[in-house]
Design a protein around this motif. Structure first.
Motif, PDB file in Angstrom:
ATOM      1  N   ALA A 138       0.840  -1.203   0.000  1.00 23.96           N
ATOM      2  CA  ALA A 138       0.000   0.000   0.000  1.00 23.96           C
ATOM      3  C   ALA A 138       0.876   1.255   0.000  1.00 23.96           C
ATOM      4  O   ALA A 138       0.575   2.224  -0.701  1.00 23.96           O
ATOM      5  CB  ALA A 138      -0.920   0.004   1.214  1.00 23.96           C
ATOM      6  N   VAL A 139       1.957   1.217   0.774  1.00 29.14           N
ATOM      7  CA  VAL A 139       2.902   2.345   0.800  1.00 29.14           C
ATOM      8  C   VAL A 139       3.465   2.576  -0.599  1.00 29.14           C
ATOM      9  O   VAL A 139       3.521   3.711  -1.091  1.00 29.14           O
ATOM     10  CB  VAL A 139       4.053   2.084   1.790  1.00 29.14           C
ATOM     11  N   LEU A 140       3.853   1.480  -1.248  1.00 29.79           N
ATOM     12  CA  LEU A 140       4.427   1.566  -2.593  1.00 29.79           C
ATOM     13  C   LEU A 140       3.388   2.092  -3.589  1.00 29.79           C
ATOM     14  O   LEU A 140       3.692   2.967  -4.417  1.00 29.79           O
ATOM     15  CB  LEU A 140       4.927   0.186  -3.016  1.00 29.79           C
ATOM     16  N   PHE A 141       2.166   1.558  -3.499  1.00 33.06           N
ATOM     17  CA  PHE A 141       1.111   1.966  -4.428  1.00 33.06           C
ATOM     18  C   PHE A 141       0.815   3.457  -4.309  1.00 33.06           C
ATOM     19  O   PHE A 141       0.792   4.180  -5.319  1.00 33.06           O
ATOM     20  CB  PHE A 141      -0.170   1.166  -4.174  1.00 33.06           C
ATOM     21  N   PHE A 142       0.578   3.925  -3.086  1.00 30.35           N
ATOM     22  CA  PHE A 142       0.206   5.329  -2.910  1.00 30.35           C
ATOM     23  C   PHE A 142       1.378   6.276  -3.177  1.00 30.35           C
ATOM     24  O   PHE A 142       1.164   7.401  -3.644  1.00 30.35           O
ATOM     25  CB  PHE A 142      -0.376   5.554  -1.513  1.00 30.35           C
ATOM     26  N   SER A 143       2.592   5.823  -2.915  1.00 25.45           N
ATOM     27  CA  SER A 143       3.762   6.650  -3.249  1.00 25.45           C
ATOM     28  C   SER A 143       3.861   6.843  -4.758  1.00 25.45           C
ATOM     29  O   SER A 143       4.110   7.957  -5.239  1.00 25.45           O
ATOM     30  CB  SER A 143       5.048   5.995  -2.714  1.00 25.45           C
ATOM     31  N   ILE A 144       3.649   5.753  -5.500  1.00 23.74           N
ATOM     32  CA  ILE A 144       3.684   5.830  -6.969  1.00 23.74           C
ATOM     33  C   ILE A 144       2.528   6.680  -7.481  1.00 23.74           C
ATOM     34  O   ILE A 144       2.695   7.498  -8.402  1.00 23.74           O
ATOM     35  CB  ILE A 144       3.639   4.415  -7.578  1.00 23.74           C
ATOM     36  N   TYR A 145       1.359   6.495  -6.879  1.00 26.01           N
ATOM     37  CA  TYR A 145       0.170   7.249  -7.292  1.00 26.01           C
ATOM     38  C   TYR A 145       0.392   8.755  -7.102  1.00 26.01           C
ATOM     39  O   TYR A 145       0.101   9.560  -8.004  1.00 26.01           O
ATOM     40  CB  TYR A 145      -1.033   6.766  -6.491  1.00 26.01           C
ATOM     41  N   ILE A 146       0.927   9.137  -5.961  1.00 28.27           N
ATOM     42  CA  ILE A 146       1.213  10.547  -5.680  1.00 28.27           C
ATOM     43  C   ILE A 146       2.219  11.103  -6.686  1.00 28.27           C
ATOM     44  O   ILE A 146       2.045  12.206  -7.225  1.00 28.27           O
ATOM     45  CB  ILE A 146       1.750  10.711  -4.238  1.00 28.27           C
ATOM     46  N   PHE A 147       3.261  10.324  -6.956  1.00 23.83           N
ATOM     47  CA  PHE A 147       4.279  10.771  -7.918  1.00 23.83           C
ATOM     48  C   PHE A 147       3.683  10.933  -9.317  1.00 23.83           C
ATOM     49  O   PHE A 147       3.948  11.926 -10.011  1.00 23.83           O
ATOM     50  CB  PHE A 147       5.441   9.776  -7.965  1.00 23.83           C
ATOM     51  N   LEU A 148       2.862   9.969  -9.748  1.00 28.18           N
ATOM     52  CA  LEU A 148       2.274  10.020 -11.084  1.00 28.18           C
ATOM     53  C   LEU A 148       1.356  11.232 -11.242  1.00 28.18           C
ATOM     54  O   LEU A 148       1.343  11.870 -12.310  1.00 28.18           O
ATOM     55  CB  LEU A 148       1.502   8.734 -11.372  1.00 28.18           C
ATOM     56  N   ILE A 149       0.600  11.553 -10.196  1.00 28.77           N
ATOM     57  CA  ILE A 149      -0.274  12.731 -10.254  1.00 28.77           C
ATOM     58  C   ILE A 149       0.561  14.002 -10.406  1.00 28.77           C
ATOM     59  O   ILE A 149       0.254  14.877 -11.215  1.00 28.77           O
ATOM     60  CB  ILE A 149      -1.172  12.820  -9.004  1.00 28.77           C
ATOM     61  N   TRP A 150       1.637  14.094  -9.612  1.00 30.35           N
ATOM     62  CA  TRP A 150       2.517  15.264  -9.729  1.00 30.35           C
ATOM     63  C   TRP A 150       3.152  15.342 -11.114  1.00 30.35           C
ATOM     64  O   TRP A 150       3.186  16.401 -11.736  1.00 30.35           O
ATOM     65  CB  TRP A 150       3.622  15.207  -8.667  1.00 30.35           C
ATOM     66  N   PHE A 151       3.639  14.204 -11.597  1.00 30.72           N
ATOM     67  CA  PHE A 151       4.317  14.172 -12.905  1.00 30.72           C
ATOM     68  C   PHE A 151       3.352  14.554 -14.024  1.00 30.72           C
ATOM     69  O   PHE A 151       3.724  15.276 -14.962  1.00 30.72           O
ATOM     70  CB  PHE A 151       4.897  12.782 -13.154  1.00 30.72           C
TER      71      PHE A 151
END
Length: 305
Positions: A122-135
């Motif tokens: 879950a940590v990995l998923f939401f970290s990637i999700y946050i990064f993708l939104i910013w990117f």
């Protein structure tokens, strides 16, 4: 009577609510829970799904991540929105850019910490999700085609969090996801037509800007006809209960949508098209219960002989 200071505080809270589009988030929460009950966890009792602490955290963190995504998107679109949505933009500007960034990083930090209570995945998923939104907000949004594809992908990504949680890979789930993805993609392209002036002024490389409105309408028409494919599989091959009524009506509405699309040539017309798609998406959320309405009465799916 509220003092001047308290009135300003209330206005800033309303402004922040507008920035994070708080009116959209409850619909996303409802969609995630209904998807879990009726599609992703069909063998579990509805009450069991509702009382699942980990699922609650996933939905809650998804909501926070989406809210932070709206904030960073608003941050980068500040000048563009002043042209395309002057009234909303003036309200949003009651909260400073500095405050938006502070709230954005605070929300993401909370998401990162709470995700540990679920699992490292879950940590990995939401970290990637946050990064993708910013990117997306920082780079991809201004890129032709890629911006549209990625925006629609980010909108369906919260449902994959639940999909990973229940580890169900039924083919009908991907048919549902494809139909939703196409509606979201069409909506993104309609938004490009709606926001044409602001996109030109801020050097956004969208399809209407580079190739014109006619080419954009042709692509939208092609995608609209493409919704027939997932609908065909959902109503003829997979079991969707009474929700097939929704899909049949959706195709009728989309035919009307196409007629209106080719008649529209200004912002007000494109706004009507945007609202039609929003209606289809939101009504689709509520119509998930039609897959098996008995769940609302008995709390679980009935065994069929």
């Amino acid at each position: 009577m509220l003092s001047r200071k308290n009135k300003l505080l209330v206005m800033k809270i309303i402004s922040l609510f507008s920035v994070v589009r708080g009116y959209n988030i409850p619909i996303i929460v409802l969609a995630q829970y209904l998807s879990a009950i009726f599609i992703l966890a069909p063998n579990k009792r509805a009450l069991e799904v509702l009382l699942d602490v980990n699922l609650f955290l996933i939905v809650f963190l998804s909501s926070l991540t989406i809210a932070s995504g709206y904030i960073i998107n608003n941050f980068y679109d500040n000048d563009k929105d002043l042209i395309n949505r002057p009234n909303k933009s003036m309200l949003d500007r009651l909260v400073s850019q500095k405050t938006k960034l502070y709230v954005y990083f605070s929300i993401n930090f909370i998401v990162f910490l709470l995700a540990f209570f679920i699992s490292f995945r879950a940590v990995l998923f939401f970290s990637i999700y946050i990064f993708l939104i910013w990117f997306y907000s920082h780079k991809l949004k201004k890129m032709v085609v890629i911006g549209n594809l990625f925006a629609a992908f980010l909108a369906v990504l919260p449902f994959f969090a639940i999909l990973l949680y229940y580890k169900n890979l039924y083919p009908q789930i991907f048919a549902h996801a494809t139909f939703l993805y196409l509606l979201l993609l069409i909506r993104e392209m309609i938004k490009d037509l709606e926001n044409l002036k602001g996109d030109i002024a801020n050097d956004y490389k969208t399809i209407p800007v580079l190739f014109g409105e006619k080419i954009s309408k042709q692509i939208i028409s092609f995608l609209t006809f493409g919704t027939i494919i997932p609908v065909y599989y959902l109503v003829t091959i997979f079991e969707v209960g009474y929700m097939d009524i929704y899909f049949y009506l959706s195709l009728i509405v989309l035919l009307f949508f196409l007629q209106l699309l080719w008649k529209s040539n200004d912002k007000s017309g494109y706004l009507k098209l945007h609202n039609i798609l929003k209606f289809l998406i939101v009504s689709g959320v509520f119509c998930i219960v039609l897959i098996e309405p008995e769940v609302l009465i008995h709390g679980k799916r009935l065994l069929k002989l």
